[in-house]
Design a protein around this motif. Structure first.
Motif, mmCIF file in Angstrom:
data_model
loop_
_atom_site.group_PDB
_atom_site.id
_atom_site.type_symbol
_atom_site.label_atom_id
_atom_site.label_comp_id
_atom_site.label_asym_id
_atom_site.label_seq_id
_atom_site.Cartn_x
_atom_site.Cartn_y
_atom_site.Cartn_z
ATOM 1 N N UNK B 91 4.894 42.221 -59.652
ATOM 2 C CA UNK B 91 6.130 41.490 -59.427
ATOM 3 C C UNK B 91 6.139 40.593 -58.221
ATOM 4 N N UNK B 92 5.052 40.543 -57.470
ATOM 5 C CA UNK B 92 5.001 39.577 -56.389
ATOM 6 C C UNK B 92 4.447 38.304 -57.001
ATOM 7 N N UNK B 93 5.356 37.341 -57.219
ATOM 8 C CA UNK B 93 4.888 36.170 -57.930
ATOM 9 C C UNK B 93 4.179 35.213 -57.007
ATOM 10 N N UNK B 94 2.916 34.994 -57.308
ATOM 11 C CA UNK B 94 2.119 34.067 -56.521
ATOM 12 C C UNK B 94 1.613 33.022 -57.491
ATOM 13 N N UNK B 95 2.133 31.791 -57.363
ATOM 14 C CA UNK B 95 1.698 30.773 -58.314
ATOM 15 C C UNK B 95 0.313 30.313 -57.926
ATOM 16 N N UNK B 96 -0.525 30.093 -58.892
ATOM 17 C CA UNK B 96 -1.875 29.624 -58.606
ATOM 18 C C UNK B 96 -2.203 28.504 -59.554
ATOM 19 N N UNK B 97 -2.824 27.467 -59.009
ATOM 20 C CA UNK B 97 -3.230 26.378 -59.874
ATOM 21 C C UNK B 97 -4.684 26.581 -60.240
ATOM 22 N N UNK B 98 -5.048 26.165 -61.416
ATOM 23 C CA UNK B 98 -6.427 26.288 -61.858
ATOM 24 C C UNK B 98 -6.873 27.737 -61.879
ATOM 25 N N UNK B 99 -6.044 28.578 -62.473
ATOM 26 C CA UNK B 99 -6.354 29.994 -62.531
ATOM 27 C C UNK B 99 -7.526 30.225 -63.463
ATOM 28 N N UNK B 100 -8.609 30.795 -62.951
ATOM 29 C CA UNK B 100 -9.779 30.969 -63.805
ATOM 30 C C UNK B 100 -10.231 32.406 -63.897
ATOM 31 N N UNK B 101 -9.286 33.317 -63.678
ATOM 32 C CA UNK B 101 -9.698 34.721 -63.737
ATOM 33 C C UNK B 101 -10.027 35.097 -65.163
ATOM 34 N N UNK B 102 -11.075 35.918 -65.308
ATOM 35 C CA UNK B 102 -11.444 36.327 -66.660
ATOM 36 C C UNK B 102 -10.485 37.393 -67.142
ATOM 37 N N UNK B 103 -10.177 37.350 -68.388
ATOM 38 C CA UNK B 103 -9.318 38.391 -68.976
ATOM 39 C C UNK B 103 -9.717 38.584 -70.420
ATOM 40 N N UNK B 104 -9.482 39.772 -70.929
ATOM 41 C CA UNK B 104 -9.799 40.033 -72.336
ATOM 42 C C UNK B 104 -8.800 39.285 -73.210
ATOM 43 N N UNK B 171 3.070 44.825 -76.475
ATOM 44 C CA UNK B 171 3.166 45.881 -75.474
ATOM 45 C C UNK B 171 3.355 45.337 -74.065
ATOM 46 N N UNK B 172 2.862 44.135 -73.833
ATOM 47 C CA UNK B 172 3.064 43.538 -72.514
ATOM 48 C C UNK B 172 4.552 43.247 -72.304
ATOM 49 N N UNK B 173 5.196 42.680 -73.338
ATOM 50 C CA UNK B 173 6.631 42.385 -73.238
ATOM 51 C C UNK B 173 7.421 43.683 -73.102
ATOM 52 N N UNK B 174 7.068 44.651 -73.936
ATOM 53 C CA UNK B 174 7.755 45.940 -73.899
ATOM 54 C C UNK B 174 7.627 46.618 -72.545
ATOM 55 N N UNK B 175 6.472 46.472 -71.922
ATOM 56 C CA UNK B 175 6.207 47.163 -70.661
ATOM 57 C C UNK B 175 7.080 46.632 -69.533
ATOM 58 N N UNK B 176 7.515 45.385 -69.662
ATOM 59 C CA UNK B 176 8.314 44.798 -68.593
ATOM 60 C C UNK B 176 7.512 44.500 -67.343
ATOM 61 N N UNK B 177 6.170 44.548 -67.457
ATOM 62 C CA UNK B 177 5.351 44.312 -66.270
ATOM 63 C C UNK B 177 5.461 42.876 -65.779
ATOM 64 N N UNK B 178 6.033 42.023 -66.597
ATOM 65 C CA UNK B 178 6.224 40.640 -66.176
ATOM 66 C C UNK B 178 7.482 40.484 -65.335
ATOM 67 N N UNK B 179 8.237 41.575 -65.217
ATOM 68 C CA UNK B 179 9.425 41.581 -64.355
ATOM 69 C C UNK B 179 9.108 42.340 -63.078
ATOM 70 N N UNK B 317 15.489 41.092 -57.692
ATOM 71 C CA UNK B 317 14.141 40.675 -57.329
ATOM 72 C C UNK B 317 13.911 40.827 -55.838
ATOM 73 N N UNK B 318 14.946 40.534 -55.040
ATOM 74 C CA UNK B 318 14.829 40.716 -53.591
ATOM 75 C C UNK B 318 14.615 42.193 -53.278
ATOM 76 N N UNK B 319 15.344 43.053 -53.982
ATOM 77 C CA UNK B 319 15.185 44.494 -53.797
ATOM 78 C C UNK B 319 13.757 44.917 -54.097
ATOM 79 N N UNK B 320 13.196 44.335 -55.160
ATOM 80 C CA UNK B 320 11.815 44.651 -55.509
ATOM 81 C C UNK B 320 10.865 44.284 -54.384
ATOM 82 N N UNK B 321 11.079 43.095 -53.802
ATOM 83 C CA UNK B 321 10.199 42.667 -52.708
ATOM 84 C C UNK B 321 10.299 43.618 -51.529
#
Lengths: 102, 329
Positions: B91-104, B171-179, B317-321
């Motif tokens: 939940x710590x949103x860090x925007x990155x340009x040109x993200x090239x991390x590998x993922x499945x 499952x990603x949406x269900x997990x809420x990990x994007x929040x 979101x502030x509380x989360x931080x």
């Protein structure tokens, strides 16, 4: 189609379902919560199930189950039911069809 | 015969010593050259060659050390990338340009959505600030309506984006990990509960006409009923899934049971497939509730409602931080 129309006109609220469908369970739960007692017809338990499925598809029901009829009129599937419930129309339809009284 | 071949490798202190030696040698060579003795020339040559070898050896050692540093900083970089990924998910949103991390494959869908959501949030904040400015500067209804309609349409966007993401990785949406964590506290079927949101708003929107109060109460009740029905459907799904999987338990070994097992797995797979439908209906409910609320309220009230909703989520979101940054023993 005849069988669908036939069954749909037998009660104020009619829902066509399949025994394995959990979304059907949701829709049934909503109707029970509103105090309506819909007639439930499980297509996979009916010998004419296949034809009824095709008839519902022709009607434009998507997904095919759950398929809801109120006062003999085709209403739609889960998405339609939820939309109608949120804007208050579902209750009005049920009251008009005498499925519920208030 | 004076040897004056230029050294091109990078020098260190050790090299300076070498060079001094070589210089002295060169000097002595120049001084001795006039002697013309072959023997002394060979000696000088041998010494020069020895020093060359020494310099080359040192050069190789330096190169090895440099490459080792490169390798470990590459490892460190990979480590940092992973930490970043983890932090982003928490939940710590860090925007990155040109993200090239590998993922499945599945991970790519999740990551792509996280990025889209962050972008949407940024745009949403911009619009909310615009709305706040307009409200505070007592803008006319016409101007307010344009901004409000824009925000409502923007909510339509995120529901569509979520729908696509749920197809890719339910499952990603269900997990809420994007929040953020605190938002996740209130997670229901991959998002917020409209009925709860309406409860929060009721007090913020006064004055309301009697008709409006009635309509809002009805909306809140309908929303809650729809939520409950979807929850019941999900419970039925869980029950059904558990029964299906438990049904495949039993004495192993016989071929009949293997066929059984595969059949049960196929059935379980089918059930998992229906999860996406539940998320879609939950989002549909959220969307419909928002639109109905907008219909019930005046433009100005809608503006206040949208600001209140946005403030509420900002606080979460502030509380989360704060939570993530809290000092730990």
């Amino acid at each position: 189609m005849d069988r669908i129309r036939d069954l749909a006109s037998q009660k104020a609220a009619v829902i066509f379902t399949k025994s394995s469908c959990c979304m059907c369970h949701s829709t049934k739960a909503l109707f029970y919560d509103l105090g309506a007692s819909p007639a439930i017809h499980e297509l996979d338990q009916d010998e004419n199930g296949r034809e009824m499925e095709l008839a519902l598809r022709v009607l434009g029901c998507n997904p095919i189950v759950p398929s809801v009829f109120i006062g003999g009129q085709f209403v739609g599937s889960t998405k339609d039911v939820i939309s109608l419930h949120v804007d208050g129309s579902l209750k009005k339809m049920l009251i008009n069809a005498k499925a519920i009284w208030f | 015969m004076a040897d004056a071949s230029p050294r091109t490798d990078t020098s260190t202190d050790a090299d300076t010593e070498d060079r001094d030696l070589r210089f002295q040698n060169n000097l002595s060579q120049v001084l001795v050259a006039s002697d013309g003795s072959d023997k002394s020339r060979d000696q000088k040559t041998l010494r020069r060659l020895a020093q060359n070898r020494e310099a080359a050896r040192k050069s190789r050692l330096r190169k090895k050390a440099y490459v080792q540093q490169l390798e470990s900083s590459r490892m460190k970089l990979t480590q940092l990338e992973q930490e970043l990924q983890r932090a982003r998910q928490q939940g710590i949103f860090i925007s990155s340009s040109g993200d090239q991390s590998q993922a499945s494959g599945g991970g790519n869908g999740a990551l792509a959505f996280d990025v889209e959501y962050a972008r949407w949030l940024e745009e949403n904040n911009r619009r909310i600030n615009e709305l706040r400015g307009a409200v505070n500067s007592h803008a006319g209804d016409g101007e307010l309506r344009i901004i409000v309609e824009g925000i409502v349409a923007q909510y339509d966007d995120i529901f569509r984006i979520k729908g696509d993401a749920a197809k890719a990785d339910v499952f990603h949406i269900l997990s809420g990990m994007w929040k953020t964590p605190a938002e996740r506290c209130f997670l229901w079927l991959g998002g917020f509960r409209s009925s709860e949101l309406l409860k929060l708003l009721m007090n913020q929107l006064e004055p309301l006409t009697e008709q409006q109060i009635l309509a809002l109460n009805n909306l809140q009740q309908s929303s809650q009923q729809a939520e409950d029905s979807l929850s019941q459907g999900m419970e039925a799904l869980q029950q059904s899934l558990a029964e299906t999987l438990a049904g495949s338990l039993g004495p192993s070994g016989s071929s009949g049971n293997v066929a059984n097992y595969m059949g049960q797995m196929a059935m379980a797979m089918g059930k998992l497939g229906t999860l996406e439908g539940f998320i879609r209906q939950a989002d549909n409910l959220r969307q419909q509730t928002l639109q109905q609320m907008h219909r019930i309220l005046t433009t100005r009230q809608s503006a206040r409602a949208l600001l209140a909703i946005s403030d509420y989520f900002s606080r979460l979101r502030a509380l989360s931080s704060l939570w993530l940054a809290r000092p730990r023993e």
